[in-house]
Design a protein around this motif. Structure first.
Motif, short mmCIF file in Angstrom:
data_model
loop_
_atom_site.label_atom_id
_atom_site.label_comp_id
_atom_site.label_asym_id
_atom_site.label_seq_id
_atom_site.Cartn_x
_atom_site.Cartn_y
_atom_site.Cartn_z
N GLU A 141 -5.91 8.06 1.87
CA GLU A 141 -6.68 8.33 1.99
C GLU A 141 -7.84 6.87 3.18
OE1 GLU A 141 -9.65 5.75 -2.26
OE2 GLU A 141 -7.52 7.18 -2.48
N THR A 142 -7.30 5.77 2.71
CA THR A 142 -7.74 5.11 4.18
C THR A 142 -8.33 6.12 5.67
OG1 THR A 142 -7.32 3.97 3.73
CG2 THR A 142 -8.03 2.58 5.78
N ILE A 143 -7.36 6.61 6.00
CA ILE A 143 -7.31 7.40 7.38
C ILE A 143 -8.72 8.87 6.63
CG2 ILE A 143 -6.22 8.83 8.67
CD1 ILE A 143 -5.61 6.71 9.09
N PHE A 170 -1.55 -1.83 5.18
CA PHE A 170 -1.72 -0.96 6.28
C PHE A 170 -1.51 -0.20 7.28
CE2 PHE A 170 -3.90 1.70 8.71
CZ PHE A 170 -4.45 2.93 8.12
N ARG A 171 -0.84 -1.72 7.70
CA ARG A 171 -0.24 -1.42 9.36
C ARG A 171 1.14 -0.22 8.64
NH1 ARG A 171 1.23 -4.72 14.61
NH2 ARG A 171 2.22 -4.21 15.34
N LEU A 172 2.07 -1.78 7.30
CA LEU A 172 3.48 -0.94 6.95
C LEU A 172 3.15 -0.15 6.33
CD1 LEU A 172 3.94 -4.10 4.86
CD2 LEU A 172 5.45 -3.26 7.35
N ALA A 173 2.08 0.58 6.07
CA ALA A 173 1.52 2.12 5.77
C ALA A 173 1.95 2.99 6.69
CB ALA A 173 1.29 2.45 4.59
N PHE A 174 1.39 2.56 7.71
CA PHE A 174 1.56 3.45 8.68
C PHE A 174 2.84 3.50 9.40
CE2 PHE A 174 -2.50 4.64 11.37
CZ PHE A 174 -2.34 5.91 11.87
N MET A 221 0.52 -1.18 -0.22
CA MET A 221 -0.12 -0.39 0.26
C MET A 221 0.82 1.27 -0.21
SD MET A 221 -2.84 0.84 2.64
CE MET A 221 -4.51 0.30 2.45
N ASP A 222 0.49 1.92 -0.64
CA ASP A 222 1.39 3.47 -1.14
C ASP A 222 0.65 5.04 0.16
OD1 ASP A 222 -0.90 4.57 -2.19
OD2 ASP A 222 0.47 4.86 -3.79
N TYR A 223 1.36 5.59 0.35
CA TYR A 223 1.16 7.03 1.21
C TYR A 223 -0.36 7.35 0.94
CZ TYR A 223 1.21 10.62 3.96
OH TYR A 223 0.68 11.49 4.56
N ASP A 224 -0.23 6.80 -0.61
CA ASP A 224 -1.57 8.06 -0.60
C ASP A 224 -3.06 6.93 -0.61
OD1 ASP A 224 -0.58 10.11 -1.52
OD2 ASP A 224 -0.43 10.00 -3.79
N ALA A 282 5.35 3.47 8.22
CA ALA A 282 5.91 4.73 7.17
C ALA A 282 5.58 5.82 7.16
CB ALA A 282 6.23 4.00 5.66
N ALA A 283 4.63 6.24 7.43
CA ALA A 283 3.95 7.43 7.87
C ALA A 283 4.42 7.88 9.15
CB ALA A 283 3.08 7.42 7.27
N LEU A 284 4.38 7.24 10.07
CA LEU A 284 5.53 7.73 11.26
C LEU A 284 6.80 8.21 11.19
CD1 LEU A 284 2.80 5.22 13.58
CD2 LEU A 284 2.63 8.25 13.13
N ALA A 285 6.92 6.98 10.87
CA ALA A 285 8.36 6.57 11.03
C ALA A 285 9.07 8.28 10.01
CB ALA A 285 9.40 5.62 10.14
N ALA A 286 8.09 8.26 8.86
CA ALA A 286 9.19 9.71 7.48
C ALA A 286 8.00 11.38 8.95
CB ALA A 286 7.36 9.69 6.77
N GLY A 287 7.64 10.99 9.54
CA GLY A 287 7.79 12.43 10.50
C GLY A 287 6.65 12.96 10.54
N GLN A 288 6.71 14.61 10.62
CA GLN A 288 5.09 15.18 10.53
C GLN A 288 5.01 15.84 9.29
OE1 GLN A 288 2.64 15.11 13.79
NE2 GLN A 288 4.48 16.29 14.78
#
Length: 94
Positions: A8-10, A38-42, A1-4, A44-50
Motif C-alpha cells: 500500500e505504501t509503495i 518498512f525497511r524490514l518489509a521491503f 509491517m506486513d506485506y499488504d 522481505a519482499a525482495l528476498a521472497a522473489g518477484q
C-alpha cells in the motif's frame, strides 16, 4: 509491517499518478520506527522473489518490459530510500 501495508505504501508513493519517492524517503527518515518496519518489509519482499510483486506491479500504471526490469526498478527504489542511490525514475521516463 506486513506485506499488504508495504504494498500500500509503495502504491501510494511510487505509482505513476503519485510518483513521490523523495516524500517517502523523508517520511522514512522522520518516523524511524515506521521506517524500520518498512525497511524490514521491503527486505522481505525482495528476498521472497518477484512472484507476489508481479501480481500487482501493473497497478502502478507503468509499463515494464520484463521481470528483470521490475526487479531492477524495485532495487533502485530500495537503494534510493536506504542508501546513497540516485532518485529512481519512473519506468519509461529515463
Amino acid at each position: 509491517m506486513d506485506y499488504d501495508a508495504w504494498k500500500e505504501t509503495i502504491m501510494c508513493y511510487c505509482a505513476a499518478d503519485s510518483f513521490e519517492p523523495e516524500t517517502l524517503k523523508s517520511r522514512l527518515q522522520t518516523d524511524l520506527a515506521w521506517g524500520g518496519e518498512f525497511r524490514l518489509a521491503f527486505d522481505a519482499a525482495l528476498a521472497a522473489g518477484q512472484n507476489e510483486v508481479l501480481e500487482w506491479i501493473g497497478e502502478l500504471n507503468f509499463q515494464f518490459d520484463s521481470e528483470q526490469q521490475v526487479s531492477d526498478w524495485l532495487r533502485s527504489v530500495y537503494d534510493f530510500l536506504f542508501s546513497q542511490g540516485a532518485a529512481p525514475s519512473a519506468p519509461g521516463q529515463g
